[in-house]
Design an enzyme around this catalytic site. Sequence first.
Site, mmCIF file in Angstrom:
data_model
loop_
_atom_site.group_PDB
_atom_site.id
_atom_site.type_symbol
_atom_site.label_atom_id
_atom_site.label_comp_id
_atom_site.label_asym_id
_atom_site.label_seq_id
_atom_site.Cartn_x
_atom_site.Cartn_y
_atom_site.Cartn_z
ATOM 1 N N HIS A 65 0.833 -1.219 0.000
ATOM 2 C CA HIS A 65 0.000 0.000 0.000
ATOM 3 C C HIS A 65 0.863 1.262 0.000
ATOM 4 C CE1 HIS A 65 -3.513 -2.551 1.674
ATOM 5 N NE2 HIS A 65 -3.587 -2.450 0.363
ATOM 6 N N THR A 98 -10.052 -2.146 -1.396
ATOM 7 C CA THR A 98 -10.411 -1.333 -0.231
ATOM 8 C C THR A 98 -10.232 0.145 -0.584
ATOM 9 O OG1 THR A 98 -9.241 -3.073 0.995
ATOM 10 C CG2 THR A 98 -10.042 -1.169 2.259
ATOM 11 N N PRO A 99 -11.316 0.920 -0.689
ATOM 12 C CA PRO A 99 -11.151 2.356 -0.962
ATOM 13 C C PRO A 99 -10.335 2.986 0.163
ATOM 14 C CG PRO A 99 -13.447 1.691 -1.205
ATOM 15 C CD PRO A 99 -12.737 0.541 -0.575
ATOM 16 N N ASP A 160 -11.905 -2.955 5.377
ATOM 17 C CA ASP A 160 -10.754 -3.547 6.072
ATOM 18 C C ASP A 160 -11.117 -3.691 7.556
ATOM 19 O OD1 ASP A 160 -8.252 -3.632 7.616
ATOM 20 O OD2 ASP A 160 -7.251 -3.196 5.714
ATOM 21 N N GLY A 190 -9.221 -8.209 5.373
ATOM 22 C CA GLY A 190 -8.186 -7.663 6.251
ATOM 23 C C GLY A 190 -7.761 -8.708 7.267
ATOM 24 N N HIS A 217 -14.932 -12.617 4.345
ATOM 25 C CA HIS A 217 -13.846 -13.529 4.713
ATOM 26 C C HIS A 217 -14.278 -14.175 6.021
ATOM 27 C CE1 HIS A 217 -11.658 -11.475 1.640
ATOM 28 N NE2 HIS A 217 -10.542 -12.128 1.889
ATOM 29 N N GLU A 220 -11.057 -17.641 8.472
ATOM 30 C CA GLU A 220 -9.669 -17.725 7.978
ATOM 31 C C GLU A 220 -8.737 -18.048 9.146
ATOM 32 O OE1 GLU A 220 -8.443 -14.212 5.835
ATOM 33 O OE2 GLU A 220 -6.987 -15.315 4.632
#
Length: 355
Positions: A65, A98-99, A160, A190, A217, A220
């Site tokens: 990022h 992700t904005p 996120d 995230g 998600h 995980e």
Amino acid sequence: MEWIHPMPKIELHAHLNGSIRDTTLLELARVLGEKGVIVFSDVEDVIQKNDRSLDEVFKLFDLIHMITTDHQTVTRITREVVQDFALENVVYLELRTTPKRNDSIGMSKRSYMEAVIKGLRSISEVDVEFVAATDSEKLHNSCDGVGRKKIYVRLLLSIDRRETTESAMETVKLALEMRNVGVVGIDLSGNPLVGEWNTFLPALQFAKDNDLYITLHCGEVPNPKEIQAMLDFKPHRVGHACFFKDQDWEKLKSFRIPVEICLSSNIITKSISSIDIHHFADLYKAKHPLVICTDDFGVFSTTLSNEYSLAVRSFGLGKRETFALAKSGIDATFAEDEVKQQLGLIFDSASPEYV
Ligand code: 6MZ
């Protein structure tokens, strides 16, 4: 298995910043190194490492990022990622990102997403269809299409897990405003060790109430309470599902929630200890809806064809079964009915090769 590459494929779980070409990432890192913003040799090692724990993956994302989050770069990587999927014969891509807000360079969540859209519009090598067919804003590149690859692209905006309720809500509102440019839903992703389900629930419920599709998600990492709460929310799809217990499988199956399966990602991050005990086998046998996906093809050095090959080799799928599995992904997409019909025709015209 040379037949896998030309086979039409559907990709439903791909994170934009996880799908950057290594070459692009290294090139961008080198430029930042020359400017003295980062130490290139340190970064080079991290980018080129192949074996990463889940924790290391999220550290790598922070680094990525830093390297990629400016408007021009977001536009460039969007263009490259979509091109790469199209060249692999992905005919429908749901790309998630992700904005991000970065005040120091005048970036808002909206301007970040506008940079993504600009990337989609800038593709000339393949035909890209990303706005609803009924929308008056017709796409560039709708030329005769003969001999050219065509890819449908829809977007999911990711929340996120580090975000607050307010920030998550801002993303959902942005998604609602951007429906006319191909945004179809919301993803929650995230670091799964960070954040609480209840923080995101109000924004996700608001999204669902306003007819956005939701994928989460889920499982995980081991987190039994969260997994149950997520399933009770009845998302339209879930990703991963690695740490499900019997009661979770029962619920998932009774609700028929499709699962996005990311084999290499799960093995490399050691969420699943070995491919032969991956839940793909059980779900496939149970005829539960599932879709093979890449997750982060850059970070995990894979391709969608490679993921299919892995499934074929590991679970003994034949050519015809693999094709049927790829085609069944149409039902799990968040696309409009008209697009689903078109995808059905694309698969039907390819089917003689796969009987
Ligand atoms: C959870 C993941 C992920 O949004 O900046 N992301 N979240 N589990 C995973 N499995 C390995 N892989 C990627 O793409 C990168 C972001 O996607 C999420 C993380 O939030 C990561 O920062 P974008 O385009």
